[in-house]
Design a protein around this motif. Structure first.
Motif, PDB file in Angstrom:
ATOM      1  N   PHE A 114       0.841  -1.218   0.181  1.00 16.59           N
ATOM      2  CA  PHE A 114      -0.057  -0.043   0.156  1.00 16.59           C
ATOM      3  C   PHE A 114       0.997   1.029  -0.055  1.00 16.59           C
ATOM      4  O   PHE A 114       0.317   2.176  -0.442  1.00 16.59           O
ATOM      5  CB  PHE A 114      -0.731  -0.066   1.234  1.00 16.59           C
ATOM      6  CG  PHE A 114      -2.031  -0.834   0.932  1.00 16.59           C
ATOM      7  CD1 PHE A 114      -2.925  -0.856  -0.050  1.00 16.59           C
ATOM      8  CD2 PHE A 114      -2.433  -1.745   1.915  1.00 16.59           C
ATOM      9  CE1 PHE A 114      -4.129  -1.392  -0.256  1.00 16.59           C
ATOM     10  CE2 PHE A 114      -3.443  -2.701   1.936  1.00 16.59           C
ATOM     11  CZ  PHE A 114      -4.438  -2.712   0.885  1.00 16.59           C
ATOM     12  N   SER A 115       2.169   1.287   0.423  1.00 15.10           N
ATOM     13  CA  SER A 115       2.837   2.511   0.440  1.00 15.10           C
ATOM     14  C   SER A 115       3.751   2.542  -0.716  1.00 15.10           C
ATOM     15  O   SER A 115       4.267   3.423  -0.968  1.00 15.10           O
ATOM     16  CB  SER A 115       3.625   2.334   1.782  1.00 15.10           C
ATOM     17  OG  SER A 115       4.614   1.226   1.906  1.00 15.10           O
ATOM     18  N   ARG A 116       4.117   1.481  -1.440  1.00 19.88           N
ATOM     19  CA  ARG A 116       5.720   1.529  -2.119  1.00 19.88           C
ATOM     20  C   ARG A 116       5.376   0.946  -3.479  1.00 19.88           C
ATOM     21  O   ARG A 116       6.045   1.261  -4.482  1.00 19.88           O
ATOM     22  CB  ARG A 116       6.759   0.700  -1.520  1.00 19.88           C
ATOM     23  CG  ARG A 116       7.215   1.200  -0.311  1.00 19.88           C
ATOM     24  CD  ARG A 116       7.999   2.509  -0.584  1.00 19.88           C
ATOM     25  NE  ARG A 116       8.601   3.287   0.475  1.00 19.88           N
ATOM     26  CZ  ARG A 116       9.370   4.195   0.630  1.00 19.88           C
ATOM     27  NH1 ARG A 116      10.196   4.534  -0.612  1.00 19.88           N
ATOM     28  NH2 ARG A 116       9.665   4.787   1.707  1.00 19.88           N
ATOM     29  N   ILE A 117       4.196   0.214  -3.586  1.00 18.99           N
ATOM     30  CA  ILE A 117       4.027  -0.251  -4.991  1.00 18.99           C
ATOM     31  C   ILE A 117       2.587   0.333  -5.635  1.00 18.99           C
ATOM     32  O   ILE A 117       1.562   0.398  -5.080  1.00 18.99           O
ATOM     33  CB  ILE A 117       3.594  -1.725  -4.939  1.00 18.99           C
ATOM     34  CG1 ILE A 117       5.002  -2.515  -4.370  1.00 18.99           C
ATOM     35  CG2 ILE A 117       3.348  -2.384  -6.062  1.00 18.99           C
ATOM     36  CD1 ILE A 117       4.848  -3.938  -4.052  1.00 18.99           C
ATOM     37  N   ASN A 123      -5.750   2.847  -3.764  1.00 16.87           N
ATOM     38  CA  ASN A 123      -6.376   3.699  -2.738  1.00 16.87           C
ATOM     39  C   ASN A 123      -7.709   3.324  -2.414  1.00 16.87           C
ATOM     40  O   ASN A 123      -8.146   3.288  -1.351  1.00 16.87           O
ATOM     41  CB  ASN A 123      -6.441   5.170  -3.245  1.00 16.87           C
ATOM     42  CG  ASN A 123      -5.090   5.752  -3.424  1.00 16.87           C
ATOM     43  OD1 ASN A 123      -4.112   5.477  -2.853  1.00 16.87           O
ATOM     44  ND2 ASN A 123      -4.844   6.542  -4.458  1.00 16.87           N
ATOM     45  N   VAL A 124      -8.601   2.864  -3.246  1.00 17.49           N
ATOM     46  CA  VAL A 124      -9.927   2.162  -2.959  1.00 17.49           C
ATOM     47  C   VAL A 124      -9.456   0.867  -1.930  1.00 17.49           C
ATOM     48  O   VAL A 124     -10.528   0.791  -1.067  1.00 17.49           O
ATOM     49  CB  VAL A 124     -10.454   1.898  -4.449  1.00 17.49           C
ATOM     50  CG1 VAL A 124     -11.986   1.199  -4.048  1.00 17.49           C
ATOM     51  CG2 VAL A 124     -10.620   2.936  -5.226  1.00 17.49           C
ATOM     52  N   LEU A 125      -8.635   0.113  -2.571  1.00 15.37           N
ATOM     53  CA  LEU A 125      -8.700  -0.997  -1.692  1.00 15.37           C
ATOM     54  C   LEU A 125      -8.166  -0.716  -0.250  1.00 15.37           C
ATOM     55  O   LEU A 125      -8.513  -1.413   0.747  1.00 15.37           O
ATOM     56  CB  LEU A 125      -7.528  -2.031  -2.293  1.00 15.37           C
ATOM     57  CG  LEU A 125      -7.376  -3.374  -1.784  1.00 15.37           C
ATOM     58  CD1 LEU A 125      -8.910  -4.252  -2.033  1.00 15.37           C
ATOM     59  CD2 LEU A 125      -6.481  -4.239  -2.616  1.00 15.37           C
ATOM     60  N   THR A 187      14.783   3.707  -2.004  1.00 16.62           N
ATOM     61  CA  THR A 187      14.386   2.431  -2.919  1.00 16.62           C
ATOM     62  C   THR A 187      14.308   2.726  -4.158  1.00 16.62           C
ATOM     63  O   THR A 187      14.786   1.489  -5.133  1.00 16.62           O
ATOM     64  CB  THR A 187      12.996   2.277  -2.415  1.00 16.62           C
ATOM     65  OG1 THR A 187      12.135   3.286  -2.660  1.00 16.62           O
ATOM     66  CG2 THR A 187      12.637   1.886  -1.102  1.00 16.62           C
ATOM     67  N   GLU A 188      14.248   3.889  -4.677  1.00 17.30           N
ATOM     68  CA  GLU A 188      14.438   3.920  -6.238  1.00 17.30           C
ATOM     69  C   GLU A 188      15.974   3.834  -6.671  1.00 17.30           C
ATOM     70  O   GLU A 188      16.279   2.991  -7.869  1.00 17.30           O
ATOM     71  CB  GLU A 188      13.947   5.483  -6.631  1.00 17.30           C
ATOM     72  CG  GLU A 188      12.464   5.775  -6.515  1.00 17.30           C
ATOM     73  CD  GLU A 188      11.788   4.896  -7.457  1.00 17.30           C
ATOM     74  OE1 GLU A 188      12.004   4.387  -8.417  1.00 17.30           O
ATOM     75  OE2 GLU A 188      10.681   4.435  -6.837  1.00 17.30           O
ATOM     76  N   SER A 189      16.933   3.989  -5.771  1.00 16.69           N
ATOM     77  CA  SER A 189      18.372   3.629  -6.493  1.00 16.69           C
ATOM     78  C   SER A 189      18.598   2.276  -6.316  1.00 16.69           C
ATOM     79  O   SER A 189      19.208   1.622  -7.056  1.00 16.69           O
ATOM     80  CB  SER A 189      19.192   4.540  -5.380  1.00 16.69           C
ATOM     81  OG  SER A 189      19.180   4.090  -4.071  1.00 16.69           O
ATOM     82  N   ASP A 193      19.680  -0.253  -9.490  1.00 20.38           N
ATOM     83  CA  ASP A 193      20.694  -1.238  -9.419  1.00 20.38           C
ATOM     84  C   ASP A 193      20.195  -2.759  -9.607  1.00 20.38           C
ATOM     85  O   ASP A 193      20.957  -3.883  -9.619  1.00 20.38           O
ATOM     86  CB  ASP A 193      21.229  -1.137  -7.980  1.00 20.38           C
ATOM     87  CG  ASP A 193      22.176  -0.077  -7.778  1.00 20.38           C
ATOM     88  OD1 ASP A 193      22.606   0.547  -8.650  1.00 20.38           O
ATOM     89  OD2 ASP A 193      22.485   0.523  -6.561  1.00 20.38           O
ATOM     90  N   GLY A 194      19.031  -2.784 -10.065  1.00 27.23           N
ATOM     91  CA  GLY A 194      18.451  -4.309 -10.220  1.00 27.23           C
ATOM     92  C   GLY A 194      17.864  -5.020  -9.173  1.00 27.23           C
ATOM     93  O   GLY A 194      17.509  -5.994  -9.437  1.00 27.23           O
ATOM     94  N   ALA A 195      17.642  -4.377  -8.126  1.00 28.76           N
ATOM     95  CA  ALA A 195      16.811  -5.183  -6.910  1.00 28.76           C
ATOM     96  C   ALA A 195      15.296  -5.386  -6.992  1.00 28.76           C
ATOM     97  O   ALA A 195      14.700  -4.365  -7.468  1.00 28.76           O
ATOM     98  CB  ALA A 195      17.236  -4.322  -5.645  1.00 28.76           C
ATOM     99  N   SER A 196      15.066  -6.469  -6.844  1.00 31.98           N
ATOM    100  CA  SER A 196      13.470  -6.680  -6.939  1.00 31.98           C
ATOM    101  C   SER A 196      12.759  -6.078  -5.868  1.00 31.98           C
ATOM    102  O   SER A 196      13.430  -5.727  -4.850  1.00 31.98           O
ATOM    103  CB  SER A 196      13.215  -8.134  -6.831  1.00 31.98           C
ATOM    104  OG  SER A 196      13.737  -8.669  -5.688  1.00 31.98           O
ATOM    105  N   GLU A 197      11.544  -5.944  -5.847  1.00 37.02           N
ATOM    106  CA  GLU A 197      10.702  -5.481  -4.894  1.00 37.02           C
ATOM    107  C   GLU A 197      10.877  -6.149  -3.563  1.00 37.02           C
ATOM    108  O   GLU A 197      10.705  -5.499  -2.515  1.00 37.02           O
ATOM    109  CB  GLU A 197       9.006  -5.387  -5.405  1.00 37.02           C
ATOM    110  CG  GLU A 197       8.762  -4.458  -6.318  1.00 37.02           C
ATOM    111  CD  GLU A 197       8.980  -3.115  -5.881  1.00 37.02           C
ATOM    112  OE1 GLU A 197       8.864  -2.817  -4.673  1.00 37.02           O
ATOM    113  OE2 GLU A 197       8.631  -2.018  -6.672  1.00 37.02           O
ATOM    114  N   PHE A 198      10.746  -7.342  -3.851  1.00 32.98           N
ATOM    115  CA  PHE A 198      10.945  -8.232  -2.442  1.00 32.98           C
ATOM    116  C   PHE A 198      12.304  -7.960  -1.735  1.00 32.98           C
ATOM    117  O   PHE A 198      12.442  -8.166  -0.442  1.00 32.98           O
ATOM    118  CB  PHE A 198      10.663  -9.732  -2.721  1.00 32.98           C
ATOM    119  CG  PHE A 198      10.692 -10.497  -1.299  1.00 32.98           C
ATOM    120  CD1 PHE A 198       9.385 -10.314  -0.404  1.00 32.98           C
ATOM    121  CD2 PHE A 198      11.793 -11.274  -1.066  1.00 32.98           C
ATOM    122  CE1 PHE A 198       9.681 -11.246   0.745  1.00 32.98           C
ATOM    123  CE2 PHE A 198      11.848 -11.864   0.351  1.00 32.98           C
ATOM    124  CZ  PHE A 198      10.694 -11.937   1.000  1.00 32.98           C
TER     125      PHE A 198
END
Length: 293
Positions: A114-117, A123-125, A187-189, A193-198
């Protein structure tokens, strides 16, 4: 010359008085107020403890007996012997720990989403989830009981533990507010660098969120420790009872063993106070950093 010296002495005395008044107003008076407020909140526990070491006659004596003539430590021994205290403590602690584990595993994942993706309908959810906070437990009590009964989970610990592995709206909101305070550049940097969301969640966001995680774990454990209605509904076997249900054993049909009940209630409260003192720094930090200042 003498008048000049007298005037300077008077000025110095005036300055000292002003400093003393400023110190009294800014330091001493607030501390006195905080101390009195602290004693006010401590009074119920002090009354509980003093009542637990009185005889039955002293508890209801008029005028009030503020301190017993002879301390009744045997109330504690009898309270532990009357009910399977250690078994109930283990049952309560097990439910509290597993509930806290469930919330710590699931709620941060939902809060991160809810905060980063960004996704359609986020928002509705989120607002729909937040709306569930206004539903009291008594509203969902019957349908949830029917559901667990059809799953043959009544008279087991699953109805008390399993819901925590699906998160809770309040804790998800708490963690979301904390995650939103973490700089997005960080988190954007990592994404560049290729890091996944998890991986970002696990290696960056989660380590920075320890105060909030501790807060969620503590609140969940405290709720499970003091929960009365849930164990009363789902646990039928006395061997599976928790401490909150076990305390009812001191309340008979026609009389109440007040001394033993107060002693058992004191033992019931002490672990919560001890736990809070161990994690109070993380707890206060977690609350303040989530925006509830």
């Amino acid at each position: 010359m003498a008048q000049t010296i007298t005037r300077r002495s008077g000025l110095k005395i005036g300055v000292r008085k002003k400093r003393g008044l400023r110190l009294l107003r800014k330091t001493v008076l607030p501390h006195i107020g905080l101390t009195l407020t602290g004693l006010l909140f401590l009074a119920p526990f002090a009354w509980l403890f003093i009542t637990s070491i009185k005889t039955e006659q002293e508890i209801f004596a008029i005028p009030t007996v503020w301190w017993p003539d002879r301390v009744q430590w045997m109330n504690y021994v009898e309270a532990v012997r009357t009910i399977p205290f250690l078994r109930y403590t283990f049952n309560t602690a097990m439910i509290g720990v597993l509930s806290a584990v469930g919330q710590v595993l699931v709620s941060p994942l939902a809060a991160y989403g809810f905060s980063r993706i960004s996704f359609r309908g986020r928002n509705v959810l989120f607002y729909v989830m937040m709306a569930t906070i206004i539903l009291p437990f008594q509203v969902t009590m019957v349908p949830v009981y029917v559901m667990f009964n059809k799953m043959n989970m009544v008279d087991s610990y699953w109805p008390l533990i399993l819901p925590n592995f699906f998160g809770a709206a309040y804790y998800i909101f708490l963690l979301r507010q904390f995650f939103m305070n973490i700089p997005y550049e960080l988190t954007e940097s990592a994404k560049i660098d290729g890091a996944s969301e998890f991986r970002i969640y696990w290696q960056i966001v989660l380590p920075l969120s320890r105060p909030a995680i501790y807060t969620v774990a503590l609140l969940t454990f405290l709720h499970a420790w003091g929960d009365f209605l849930g164990p009363l509904i789902y646990l039928n076997d006395p061997a599976k009872w928790t401490l909150s249900i076990g305390l009812r054993s001191f309340i008979g049909e026609y009389d109440v063993s007040w001394g033993l009940l107060m002693a058992a209630s004191t033992l019931f409260t002490v672990p919560i106070i001890a736990l809070y003192f161990f994690v109070q720094k993380q707890f206060i930090q977690g609350i303040t950093l989530t925006g509830f200042k």
